[in-house]
Design a protein around this motif. Sequence first.
Motif, PDB file in Angstrom:
ATOM      1  N   SER A  77       0.813  -1.182  -0.034  1.00 54.35           N
ATOM      2  CA  SER A  77      -0.600  -0.297  -0.177  1.00 54.35           C
ATOM      3  C   SER A  77       1.244   1.314  -0.201  1.00 54.35           C
ATOM      4  CB  SER A  77      -0.770   0.211   1.778  1.00 54.35           C
ATOM      5  OG  SER A  77      -0.373  -0.315   1.966  1.00 54.35           O
ATOM      6  N   GLU A  78       2.017   1.131   0.150  1.00 52.34           N
ATOM      7  CA  GLU A  78       3.125   2.541   0.204  1.00 52.34           C
ATOM      8  C   GLU A  78       2.749   2.580  -1.431  1.00 52.34           C
ATOM      9  OE1 GLU A  78       7.111   3.406   1.717  1.00 52.34           O
ATOM     10  OE2 GLU A  78       7.586   2.223   0.191  1.00 52.34           O
ATOM     11  N   GLN A  79       2.554   4.193  -1.589  1.00 48.99           N
ATOM     12  CA  GLN A  79       1.406   4.723  -2.567  1.00 48.99           C
ATOM     13  C   GLN A  79       2.045   6.166  -3.261  1.00 48.99           C
ATOM     14  OE1 GLN A  79      -1.789   2.869  -3.634  1.00 48.99           O
ATOM     15  NE2 GLN A  79      -1.364   3.065  -5.797  1.00 48.99           N
ATOM     16  N   LEU A  80       1.865   6.794  -3.763  1.00 49.33           N
ATOM     17  CA  LEU A  80       1.962   8.547  -3.986  1.00 49.33           C
ATOM     18  C   LEU A  80       0.526   8.358  -5.016  1.00 49.33           C
ATOM     19  CD1 LEU A  80       5.533   9.555  -5.331  1.00 49.33           C
ATOM     20  CD2 LEU A  80       4.211  10.249  -3.297  1.00 49.33           C
ATOM     21  N   ILE A  81       0.026   9.468  -4.662  1.00 49.39           N
ATOM     22  CA  ILE A  81      -0.856   9.957  -5.310  1.00 49.39           C
ATOM     23  C   ILE A  81      -0.697  11.373  -5.553  1.00 49.39           C
ATOM     24  CG2 ILE A  81      -3.336  10.553  -5.819  1.00 49.39           C
ATOM     25  CD1 ILE A  81      -3.598   8.269  -2.997  1.00 49.39           C
ATOM     26  N   LEU A  82      -0.659  11.770  -6.935  1.00 43.78           N
ATOM     27  CA  LEU A  82      -0.321  12.766  -7.217  1.00 43.78           C
ATOM     28  C   LEU A  82      -1.165  13.122  -8.153  1.00 43.78           C
ATOM     29  CD1 LEU A  82       3.334  12.642  -8.238  1.00 43.78           C
ATOM     30  CD2 LEU A  82       2.802  13.464  -6.699  1.00 43.78           C
ATOM     31  N   SER A  83      -2.475  14.339  -7.798  1.00 45.53           N
ATOM     32  CA  SER A  83      -3.568  14.404  -8.230  1.00 45.53           C
ATOM     33  C   SER A  83      -4.160  15.678  -8.973  1.00 45.53           C
ATOM     34  CB  SER A  83      -4.703  13.614  -7.907  1.00 45.53           C
ATOM     35  OG  SER A  83      -5.281  14.225  -6.719  1.00 45.53           O
ATOM     36  N   THR A  84      -4.931  16.087  -9.869  1.00 39.42           N
ATOM     37  CA  THR A  84      -5.974  17.186  -9.370  1.00 39.42           C
ATOM     38  C   THR A  84      -7.454  17.137  -9.451  1.00 39.42           C
ATOM     39  OG1 THR A  84      -4.066  18.025 -11.558  1.00 39.42           O
ATOM     40  CG2 THR A  84      -6.220  19.300 -11.354  1.00 39.42           C
ATOM     41  N   LEU A  85      -7.755  17.902  -8.637  1.00 41.58           N
ATOM     42  CA  LEU A  85      -9.124  18.022  -8.288  1.00 41.58           C
ATOM     43  C   LEU A  85     -10.069  18.982  -8.894  1.00 41.58           C
ATOM     44  CD1 LEU A  85      -6.899  16.487  -5.540  1.00 41.58           C
ATOM     45  CD2 LEU A  85      -9.547  16.331  -5.141  1.00 41.58           C
ATOM     46  N   TYR A  86     -11.154  18.604  -8.810  1.00 40.64           N
ATOM     47  CA  TYR A  86     -12.496  20.218  -9.126  1.00 40.64           C
ATOM     48  C   TYR A  86     -13.624  19.328  -8.925  1.00 40.64           C
ATOM     49  CZ  TYR A  86     -15.881  22.998 -11.185  1.00 40.64           C
ATOM     50  OH  TYR A  86     -16.871  23.992 -11.763  1.00 40.64           O
ATOM     51  N   GLY A  87     -13.956  20.396  -7.735  1.00 42.99           N
ATOM     52  CA  GLY A  87     -15.554  20.324  -7.247  1.00 42.99           C
ATOM     53  C   GLY A  87     -16.012  21.388  -7.395  1.00 42.99           C
ATOM     54  N   PHE A  88     -17.940  21.224  -7.027  1.00 48.55           N
ATOM     55  CA  PHE A  88     -18.951  22.474  -7.370  1.00 48.55           C
ATOM     56  C   PHE A  88     -19.904  21.969  -6.614  1.00 48.55           C
ATOM     57  CE2 PHE A  88     -20.268  19.937 -10.354  1.00 48.55           C
ATOM     58  CZ  PHE A  88     -21.762  19.469 -10.012  1.00 48.55           C
ATOM     59  N   THR A  89     -20.343  23.210  -5.884  1.00 55.26           N
ATOM     60  CA  THR A  89     -21.724  23.360  -4.936  1.00 55.26           C
ATOM     61  C   THR A  89     -22.326  24.430  -5.473  1.00 55.26           C
ATOM     62  OG1 THR A  89     -20.061  22.871  -3.271  1.00 55.26           O
ATOM     63  CG2 THR A  89     -22.217  23.208  -2.658  1.00 55.26           C
ATOM     64  N   TYR A  90     -23.882  23.449  -5.306  1.00 56.88           N
ATOM     65  CA  TYR A  90     -24.738  24.457  -6.725  1.00 56.88           C
ATOM     66  C   TYR A  90     -26.096  24.809  -5.543  1.00 56.88           C
ATOM     67  CZ  TYR A  90     -28.831  26.249  -9.408  1.00 56.88           C
ATOM     68  OH  TYR A  90     -29.830  27.507 -10.587  1.00 56.88           O
ATOM     69  N   ASN A  91     -26.757  25.519  -5.435  1.00 58.11           N
ATOM     70  CA  ASN A  91     -28.197  25.746  -4.444  1.00 58.11           C
ATOM     71  C   ASN A  91     -28.691  26.013  -5.078  1.00 58.11           C
ATOM     72  OD1 ASN A  91     -26.594  24.417  -1.787  1.00 58.11           O
ATOM     73  ND2 ASN A  91     -24.661  26.340  -1.943  1.00 58.11           N
ATOM     74  N   SER A  92     -30.112  25.395  -4.563  1.00 64.91           N
ATOM     75  CA  SER A  92     -31.365  26.274  -4.956  1.00 64.91           C
ATOM     76  C   SER A  92     -31.376  27.620  -4.569  1.00 64.91           C
ATOM     77  CB  SER A  92     -32.291  25.720  -4.373  1.00 64.91           C
ATOM     78  OG  SER A  92     -32.587  25.622  -3.308  1.00 64.91           O
ATOM     79  N   ALA A  93     -32.144  29.016  -5.671  1.00 62.45           N
ATOM     80  CA  ALA A  93     -32.566  30.198  -5.395  1.00 62.45           C
ATOM     81  C   ALA A  93     -32.833  30.479  -3.346  1.00 62.45           C
ATOM     82  CB  ALA A  93     -32.976  30.688  -5.932  1.00 62.45           C
ATOM     83  N   VAL A  94     -32.494  31.302  -2.845  1.00 63.66           N
ATOM     84  CA  VAL A  94     -32.717  31.830  -2.025  1.00 63.66           C
ATOM     85  C   VAL A  94     -33.281  32.479  -1.542  1.00 63.66           C
ATOM     86  CG1 VAL A  94     -31.750  32.883   0.602  1.00 63.66           C
ATOM     87  CG2 VAL A  94     -29.823  31.755  -1.296  1.00 63.66           C
ATOM     88  N   ARG A  95     -34.890  32.080  -1.516  1.00 65.07           N
ATOM     89  CA  ARG A  95     -36.477  32.057  -1.405  1.00 65.07           C
ATOM     90  C   ARG A  95     -36.768  31.755   0.002  1.00 65.07           C
ATOM     91  NH1 ARG A  95     -38.363  31.510  -7.543  1.00 65.07           N
ATOM     92  NH2 ARG A  95     -36.375  32.613  -8.485  1.00 65.07           N
ATOM     93  N   SER A  96     -37.576  33.293   0.596  1.00 64.30           N
ATOM     94  CA  SER A  96     -37.840  32.101   1.794  1.00 64.30           C
ATOM     95  C   SER A  96     -39.361  31.137   1.831  1.00 64.30           C
ATOM     96  CB  SER A  96     -37.728  33.481   2.651  1.00 64.30           C
ATOM     97  OG  SER A  96     -38.884  34.549   2.870  1.00 64.30           O
TER      98      SER A  96
END
Length: 279
Positions: A63-82
């Motif tokens: 299990s000795e290992q290198l992880i060399l990576s590139t990451l992208y993430g996003f979060t999308y919320n619904s419109a804020v309306r009370s």
Amino acid sequence: NLYNLNSFNTSFGYSWRQNQQFEHTFQPLNATFIRPSNISQAFIDSAADNPFIFNQLVTIQRSEQLILSTLYGFTYNSAVRSNRNTTFRITGNAEAAGNVASLLFKRLNSYGEKSIFDVPYAQFLRFDVDGRLYHKLSSNLTWANRFFGGVGILYGNSKDRALPLIRQYFVGGANSIRAFRPRAIGPGLFARDTLRNVPLFQDGGGDIRLEANTELRYKLNQYFELATFLDAGNIWSYYGVGAFGEEAKFRRDFYKQIAVGTGLGIRIDVAGYFLVRFE
């Protein structure tokens, strides 16, 4: 007391908010070094008469290992309306590991894997999405739903392995399928002894995860809330290799291998800062 598995991570990236609904995270550089140590003699001795534990031992030793990576993430919320009765949130992540390293480093180690200073590097693509939908049925009653799907696609150096342990998916526990203890489900049809809690059987991890839950929440007052819920899901391996064998592999009839749990709960809202759950 069987072994230690350490990981060291450094990353560089950016986070920015496009608008009130859309947020992005991009890490062009993410490096993780994984190193096993202190593998006990008891673990080694127990592997002599048990093929399953032997496969686990080999997995840990390699299990000795290198992880060399590139990451992208996003979060999308619904419109804020009370006054909206329905709200939602979607979170997505993508990670690509080992592509640049494979162009620059060609040296092979004793296992025939490309390596950097004799440490192999992982090669995989990993995608997951987490979606949540809330619908207010009345002033005190809310219907909450969640879906999670994730997959790790292995190739190159990692084709004959599973995802690195710290990138694997797990199910079970208070924030997953609540009828099972943490990490007690899967992969696939694999089952372990959860009653006697046999220590040498490592909890399962998988390359693929599907999980969903639906829940009704009834607010009694400012501090107390009742809930009834149903959870379902499992994990699987991508190639069916490693300690868990072919029965852990993702198949067309995966829906027959879904674990299901249901129950009741009470929650205590402590001054609006955190929630205590009894389920």
